[in-house]
Design a protein around this motif. Sequence first.
Motif, PDB file in Angstrom:
ATOM      1  N   VAL A   1       5.040  24.902   1.962  1.00 45.15           N
ATOM      2  CA  VAL A   1       6.350  24.947   2.618  1.00 45.15           C
ATOM      3  C   VAL A   1       7.354  24.038   1.922  1.00 45.15           C
ATOM      4  CG1 VAL A   1       7.580  24.583   4.805  1.00 45.15           C
ATOM      5  CG2 VAL A   1       5.250  25.486   4.825  1.00 45.15           C
ATOM      6  N   LEU A   2       6.896  22.848   1.503  1.00 46.88           N
ATOM      7  CA  LEU A   2       7.773  21.872   0.857  1.00 46.88           C
ATOM      8  C   LEU A   2       7.194  21.485  -0.504  1.00 46.88           C
ATOM      9  CD1 LEU A   2       8.394  19.567   3.975  1.00 46.88           C
ATOM     10  CD2 LEU A   2       9.937  21.317   3.078  1.00 46.88           C
ATOM     11  N   PRO A   3       7.213  22.397  -1.459  1.00 46.07           N
ATOM     12  CA  PRO A   3       6.594  22.127  -2.763  1.00 46.07           C
ATOM     13  C   PRO A   3       7.283  21.014  -3.548  1.00 46.07           C
ATOM     14  CG  PRO A   3       7.876  24.151  -2.857  1.00 46.07           C
ATOM     15  CD  PRO A   3       7.821  23.747  -1.410  1.00 46.07           C
ATOM     16  N   GLY A   4       8.530  20.712  -3.226  1.00 44.19           N
ATOM     17  CA  GLY A   4       9.251  19.664  -3.939  1.00 44.19           C
ATOM     18  C   GLY A   4       9.006  18.271  -3.422  1.00 44.19           C
ATOM     19  N   PHE A   5       8.204  18.157  -2.374  1.00 41.37           N
ATOM     20  CA  PHE A   5       7.913  16.849  -1.776  1.00 41.37           C
ATOM     21  C   PHE A   5       6.435  16.552  -1.953  1.00 41.37           C
ATOM     22  CE2 PHE A   5       7.022  13.733   1.493  1.00 41.37           C
ATOM     23  CZ  PHE A   5       8.176  12.968   1.552  1.00 41.37           C
ATOM     24  N   ASP A   6       6.128  15.398  -2.549  1.00 43.08           N
ATOM     25  CA  ASP A   6       4.744  15.039  -2.842  1.00 43.08           C
ATOM     26  C   ASP A   6       4.138  14.279  -1.660  1.00 43.08           C
ATOM     27  OD1 ASP A   6       2.316  14.261  -3.879  1.00 43.08           O
ATOM     28  OD2 ASP A   6       3.112  13.771  -5.854  1.00 43.08           O
ATOM     29  N   GLY A   7       3.525  15.024  -0.764  1.00 45.75           N
ATOM     30  CA  GLY A   7       2.920  14.414   0.410  1.00 45.75           C
ATOM     31  C   GLY A   7       1.741  13.529   0.077  1.00 45.75           C
ATOM     32  N   ARG A   8       1.027  13.855  -1.000  1.00 42.27           N
ATOM     33  CA  ARG A   8      -0.121  13.039  -1.393  1.00 42.27           C
ATOM     34  C   ARG A   8       0.341  11.663  -1.869  1.00 42.27           C
ATOM     35  NH1 ARG A   8      -5.423  15.201  -4.656  1.00 42.27           N
ATOM     36  NH2 ARG A   8      -6.660  13.300  -4.446  1.00 42.27           N
ATOM     37  N   ARG A   9       1.474  11.628  -2.582  1.00 40.88           N
ATOM     38  CA  ARG A   9       1.995  10.335  -3.022  1.00 40.88           C
ATOM     39  C   ARG A   9       2.430   9.502  -1.823  1.00 40.88           C
ATOM     40  NH1 ARG A   9       6.628  10.390  -7.472  1.00 40.88           N
ATOM     41  NH2 ARG A   9       4.845  11.228  -8.648  1.00 40.88           N
ATOM     42  N   LEU A  10       3.068  10.144  -0.851  1.00 39.74           N
ATOM     43  CA  LEU A  10       3.459   9.446   0.369  1.00 39.74           C
ATOM     44  C   LEU A  10       2.231   8.880   1.065  1.00 39.74           C
ATOM     45  CD1 LEU A  10       5.452   8.696   2.666  1.00 39.74           C
ATOM     46  CD2 LEU A  10       5.077  11.000   3.591  1.00 39.74           C
ATOM     47  N   ASP A  11       1.201   9.699   1.179  1.00 35.68           N
ATOM     48  CA  ASP A  11      -0.025   9.272   1.845  1.00 35.68           C
ATOM     49  C   ASP A  11      -0.664   8.095   1.124  1.00 35.68           C
ATOM     50  OD1 ASP A  11      -2.052   9.907   3.976  1.00 35.68           O
ATOM     51  OD2 ASP A  11      -3.338  10.124   2.226  1.00 35.68           O
ATOM     52  N   ASP A  12      -0.674   8.149  -0.210  1.00 33.37           N
ATOM     53  CA  ASP A  12      -1.265   7.056  -0.988  1.00 33.37           C
ATOM     54  C   ASP A  12      -0.489   5.743  -0.799  1.00 33.37           C
ATOM     55  OD1 ASP A  12      -3.357   8.539  -1.974  1.00 33.37           O
ATOM     56  OD2 ASP A  12      -2.393   8.995  -3.894  1.00 33.37           O
ATOM     57  N   MET A  13       0.841   5.837  -0.764  1.00 36.43           N
ATOM     58  CA  MET A  13       1.651   4.632  -0.584  1.00 36.43           C
ATOM     59  C   MET A  13       1.397   3.999   0.786  1.00 36.43           C
ATOM     60  SD  MET A  13       5.354   5.345  -2.373  1.00 36.43           S
ATOM     61  CE  MET A  13       5.765   6.720  -1.288  1.00 36.43           C
ATOM     62  N   VAL A  14       1.382   4.840   1.811  1.00 36.26           N
ATOM     63  CA  VAL A  14       1.135   4.334   3.164  1.00 36.26           C
ATOM     64  C   VAL A  14      -0.279   3.787   3.275  1.00 36.26           C
ATOM     65  CG1 VAL A  14       1.025   4.951   5.614  1.00 36.26           C
ATOM     66  CG2 VAL A  14       2.852   5.883   4.184  1.00 36.26           C
ATOM     67  N   ASP A  15      -1.231   4.480   2.660  1.00 35.37           N
ATOM     68  CA  ASP A  15      -2.623   4.032   2.711  1.00 35.37           C
ATOM     69  C   ASP A  15      -2.807   2.687   2.020  1.00 35.37           C
ATOM     70  OD1 ASP A  15      -3.351   6.227   4.129  1.00 35.37           O
ATOM     71  OD2 ASP A  15      -4.468   7.211   2.524  1.00 35.37           O
ATOM     72  N   PHE A  16      -2.188   2.509   0.844  1.00 35.54           N
ATOM     73  CA  PHE A  16      -2.334   1.230   0.156  1.00 35.54           C
ATOM     74  C   PHE A  16      -1.759   0.103   0.996  1.00 35.54           C
ATOM     75  CE2 PHE A  16      -1.353  -2.107  -2.931  1.00 35.54           C
ATOM     76  CZ  PHE A  16      -2.546  -2.172  -3.627  1.00 35.54           C
ATOM     77  N   PHE A  17      -0.680   0.380   1.663  1.00 35.77           N
ATOM     78  CA  PHE A  17      -0.062  -0.628   2.530  1.00 35.77           C
ATOM     79  C   PHE A  17      -0.967  -0.959   3.710  1.00 35.77           C
ATOM     80  CE2 PHE A  17       3.088  -1.582   6.014  1.00 35.77           C
ATOM     81  CZ  PHE A  17       3.425  -2.849   5.555  1.00 35.77           C
ATOM     82  N   ASN A  18      -1.451   0.074   4.399  1.00 35.42           N
ATOM     83  CA  ASN A  18      -2.202  -0.142   5.639  1.00 35.42           C
ATOM     84  C   ASN A  18      -3.682  -0.442   5.436  1.00 35.42           C
ATOM     85  OD1 ASN A  18      -0.201   0.050   7.610  1.00 35.42           O
ATOM     86  ND2 ASN A  18      -0.242   2.288   7.568  1.00 35.42           N
ATOM     87  N   TYR A  19      -4.255   0.031   4.333  1.00 40.25           N
ATOM     88  CA  TYR A  19      -5.684  -0.178   4.097  1.00 40.25           C
ATOM     89  C   TYR A  19      -5.959  -1.400   3.231  1.00 40.25           C
ATOM     90  CZ  TYR A  19      -7.180   4.295   6.118  1.00 40.25           C
ATOM     91  OH  TYR A  19      -7.450   5.327   6.979  1.00 40.25           O
ATOM     92  N   VAL A  20      -4.919  -1.881   2.531  1.00 47.72           N
ATOM     93  CA  VAL A  20      -5.129  -2.988   1.599  1.00 47.72           C
ATOM     94  C   VAL A  20      -4.249  -4.198   1.948  1.00 47.72           C
ATOM     95  CG1 VAL A  20      -5.151  -3.707  -0.818  1.00 47.72           C
ATOM     96  CG2 VAL A  20      -5.699  -1.329  -0.215  1.00 47.72           C
ATOM     97  N   LEU A  21      -2.942  -4.021   1.941  1.00 48.04           N
ATOM     98  CA  LEU A  21      -2.041  -5.167   2.091  1.00 48.04           C
ATOM     99  C   LEU A  21      -2.038  -5.742   3.506  1.00 48.04           C
ATOM    100  CD1 LEU A  21       0.977  -3.958  -0.080  1.00 48.04           C
ATOM    101  CD2 LEU A  21      -1.012  -5.325  -0.751  1.00 48.04           C
ATOM    102  N   VAL A  22      -1.905  -4.890   4.503  1.00 48.53           N
ATOM    103  CA  VAL A  22      -1.907  -5.387   5.889  1.00 48.53           C
ATOM    104  C   VAL A  22      -3.230  -6.076   6.224  1.00 48.53           C
ATOM    105  CG1 VAL A  22      -1.767  -4.748   8.328  1.00 48.53           C
ATOM    106  CG2 VAL A  22      -0.165  -3.750   6.691  1.00 48.53           C
ATOM    107  N   PRO A  23      -4.387  -5.473   5.906  1.00 45.50           N
ATOM    108  CA  PRO A  23      -5.650  -6.168   6.172  1.00 45.50           C
ATOM    109  C   PRO A  23      -5.781  -7.487   5.417  1.00 45.50           C
ATOM    110  CG  PRO A  23      -6.049  -3.856   5.741  1.00 45.50           C
ATOM    111  CD  PRO A  23      -4.621  -4.106   5.410  1.00 45.50           C
ATOM    112  N   ALA A  24      -5.247  -7.543   4.194  1.00 41.87           N
ATOM    113  CA  ALA A  24      -5.308  -8.789   3.423  1.00 41.87           C
ATOM    114  C   ALA A  24      -4.583  -9.904   4.169  1.00 41.87           C
ATOM    115  CB  ALA A  24      -4.692  -8.581   2.038  1.00 41.87           C
ATOM    116  N   VAL A  25      -3.399  -9.592   4.683  1.00 39.92           N
ATOM    117  CA  VAL A  25      -2.639 -10.590   5.445  1.00 39.92           C
ATOM    118  C   VAL A  25      -3.365 -10.933   6.744  1.00 39.92           C
ATOM    119  CG1 VAL A  25      -0.446 -11.077   6.596  1.00 39.92           C
ATOM    120  CG2 VAL A  25      -0.461  -9.829   4.439  1.00 39.92           C
ATOM    121  N   PHE A  26      -3.976  -9.912   7.359  1.00 43.79           N
ATOM    122  CA  PHE A  26      -4.720 -10.147   8.606  1.00 43.79           C
ATOM    123  C   PHE A  26      -5.872 -11.113   8.372  1.00 43.79           C
ATOM    124  CE2 PHE A  26      -7.978  -9.337  11.748  1.00 43.79           C
ATOM    125  CZ  PHE A  26      -7.275  -9.169  12.935  1.00 43.79           C
ATOM    126  N   MET A  27      -6.617 -10.925   7.291  1.00 51.33           N
ATOM    127  CA  MET A  27      -7.763 -11.796   7.009  1.00 51.33           C
ATOM    128  C   MET A  27      -7.325 -13.229   6.751  1.00 51.33           C
ATOM    129  SD  MET A  27     -10.411  -9.365   4.833  1.00 51.33           S
ATOM    130  CE  MET A  27      -9.204  -8.509   3.824  1.00 51.33           C
TER     131      MET A  27
END
Length: 240
Positions: A72-98
């Motif tokens: 539907v939206l071939p010009g928008f890279d949803g995988r890149r969006l997902d990777d950016m959000v994932d790196f933030f929430n799976y890596v950076l936020v937990p690092a600060v939490f620890m």
Amino acid sequence: MSATPAPEFTAGRVLLAWGVHLFTATGAVVGVAALVAIASGDLSQAALLILIALFIDAVDGSMARAVGVAEVLPGFDGRRLDDMVDFFNYVLVPAVFMVGAGSLVHWSVVAFPVLASAYGFSLADAKTEDDFFLGFPSYWNVVALYLWLLDLSPTAGSLVLLVLAGFVFVPLKYIYPSKLRVLYRTTGVLSLLWLIGMAWCVSDPARAAQGYAVKLSLLYPIYYVGLSLWIGGWHRARES
């Protein structure tokens, strides 16, 4: 020969596709809220927000595939969006939490998982063609919560981080729960039960520590690793 015209989609489906992307991006907002909670010293609220972000990531992929956002939206890279959000929430936020939870001997220890995951996220085969994660899939959010809930010593917490950071570089396959080809429903139900149980534990960590709730919740990570061992073929090395 004329080019094949691009398919047209209804306005409703286009809105749904944008809505799925917005839902994914909302995970980053939840992550920011978690950082604010950590800064204010409310680790219980931060932990709950980390779980909410985890839930968003767990379901947005299925939603994207159901709507067909890539078509539907071939010009928008949803995988890149997902990777950016994932790196933030799976890596950076937990690092600060620890760091905020005092789970490590020194804040600099988080450099190991952050750098390892930066490498892991950048690999072309980080997600394999047969729908597995290759190398430890940077579940630092889960690690951070368990270090806190189990009240491990800073030395033990630091050792756990160093070992798991090393496993990012070991080419073992780990299951991608939302893309499982076997035991999909079973894993989905167990994932939901684990998420609910963890939400209860982080909402009242003192009470959870008095019983067996936290230790019982470890059965799901054990199941995850066991299933990865079984169907992921850990005896296979990364193909050159």
